[in-house]
Design an enzyme around this catalytic site. Structure first.
Site, PDB file in Angstrom:
ATOM      1  N   LYS A  80       0.837  -1.203   0.000  1.00 29.85           N
ATOM      2  CA  LYS A  80       0.000   0.000   0.000  1.00 29.85           C
ATOM      3  C   LYS A  80       0.881   1.266   0.000  1.00 29.85           C
ATOM      4  CE  LYS A  80      -4.049  -2.146   2.239  1.00 29.85           C
ATOM      5  NZ  LYS A  80      -4.968  -2.036   3.412  1.00 29.85           N
ATOM      6  N   TYR A 125     -12.327  -3.162  -3.702  1.00 31.09           N
ATOM      7  CA  TYR A 125     -12.932  -3.150  -2.360  1.00 31.09           C
ATOM      8  C   TYR A 125     -14.461  -3.137  -2.441  1.00 31.09           C
ATOM      9  CZ  TYR A 125      -8.486  -2.287   0.142  1.00 31.09           C
ATOM     10  OH  TYR A 125      -7.232  -2.395   0.699  1.00 31.09           O
ATOM     11  N   PHE A 146     -15.740   3.644   6.773  1.00 32.96           N
ATOM     12  CA  PHE A 146     -14.313   3.934   6.600  1.00 32.96           C
ATOM     13  C   PHE A 146     -13.892   4.027   5.140  1.00 32.96           C
ATOM     14  CE2 PHE A 146     -14.597  -0.747   7.115  1.00 32.96           C
ATOM     15  CZ  PHE A 146     -13.963  -1.182   5.956  1.00 32.96           C
ATOM     16  N   THR A 185      -5.698  -6.818  10.720  1.00 32.96           N
ATOM     17  CA  THR A 185      -5.940  -5.588   9.954  1.00 32.96           C
ATOM     18  C   THR A 185      -5.391  -4.356  10.669  1.00 32.96           C
ATOM     19  OG1 THR A 185      -7.940  -6.591   9.055  1.00 32.96           O
ATOM     20  CG2 THR A 185      -7.768  -4.191   8.901  1.00 32.96           C
ATOM     21  N   ASN A 226      -1.842   0.114   7.062  1.00 31.73           N
ATOM     22  CA  ASN A 226      -1.354  -1.213   7.452  1.00 31.73           C
ATOM     23  C   ASN A 226      -0.489  -1.901   6.398  1.00 31.73           C
ATOM     24  OD1 ASN A 226      -3.429  -1.708   5.680  1.00 31.73           O
ATOM     25  ND2 ASN A 226      -4.721  -2.829   7.125  1.00 31.73           N
ATOM     26  N   HIS A 241      -2.073  -5.245   1.513  1.00 37.06           N
ATOM     27  CA  HIS A 241      -3.323  -5.949   1.266  1.00 37.06           C
ATOM     28  C   HIS A 241      -2.979  -7.366   0.853  1.00 37.06           C
ATOM     29  CE1 HIS A 241      -7.197  -7.143  -0.381  1.00 37.06           C
ATOM     30  NE2 HIS A 241      -6.503  -7.661  -1.380  1.00 37.06           N
ATOM     31  N   GLU A 252      -9.485 -10.474  -7.595  1.00 38.16           N
ATOM     32  CA  GLU A 252      -8.563  -9.338  -7.446  1.00 38.16           C
ATOM     33  C   GLU A 252      -7.432  -9.389  -8.477  1.00 38.16           C
ATOM     34  OE1 GLU A 252      -7.406  -9.541  -3.331  1.00 38.16           O
ATOM     35  OE2 GLU A 252      -9.448  -9.091  -2.633  1.00 38.16           O
TER      36      GLU A 252
END
Ligand code: UDP
Ligand code: MG
Length: 142
Positions: free
Chosen positions: A15, A55, A63, A97, A122, A125, A136
């Site tokens: 990320k 997502y 969020f 997470t 975090n 993914h 994905e």
């Protein structure tokens, strides 16, 4: 004894915080150190459209706007890893997470923290099932 081979693939994203903090090599290196193979690799920017597909299960969560802001804040590295049970293995390596709850020894537990702004950042993914992985990978590497 069965001779069936069950090689799986998993989509991993380093990320924007992971890229910005120079953790690309450590994330991929941990997978390589365990013997998993990198089969696809690309540095790219996530668009809101791509993230809405990736997502899809989260688009209506409170969020989600913050998640899009986070995921578009800089480039990400999309990686496909291959190997038997790599989906479960990499989820275990990623950790919980929330980096505060992630165990030491996991990527999130070793490299993540609470930055005091109420947002979860975090580092990685990872697809959570064979179905998610197939979906994905098709989104990131059409
Ligand atoms: N997320 C967040 N706040 C939350 C839950 C999730 O910002 O309360 C973000 C976080 O970046 C997480 C992503 O949304 O990695 C996807 O959430 P999920 O529950 O699928 O966690 P993951 O599968 O990434 O561990
Ligand atoms: Mg998830």
């Amino acid at each position: 004894m069965s001779q069936t081979q069950t090689t799986e693939e998993v989509l991993v994203l380093v990320k924007p915080d992971g890229v910005a903090r120079g953790l690309i090599g450590q994330v991929i290196g941990r997978a390589e150190a365990r013997g998993y193979q990198v089969t696809r690799l690309e540095l790219r920017r996530a668009t809101p459209e791509l993230l809405a597909a990736h997502y899809a299960e989260h688009v209506n969560k409170p969020f989600y706007p913050g998640l899009v802001e986070y995921m578009t804040s800089g480039p990400v590295v999309a990686v496909v890893l291959a190997g038997a049970q790599v989906i479960t293995a990499f989820r275990t390596m990623a950790g919980a997470t929330d980096p505060i709850k992630a165990a030491p020894g996991t990527i999130r537990g070793d490299f993540g923290r609470d930055w005091g702004d109420g947002e979860i950042r975090n580092i990685v993914h990872a697809s959570d099932s064979p179905e998610s992985a197939a979906r994905e990978i098709a989104i990131w590497f059409p």
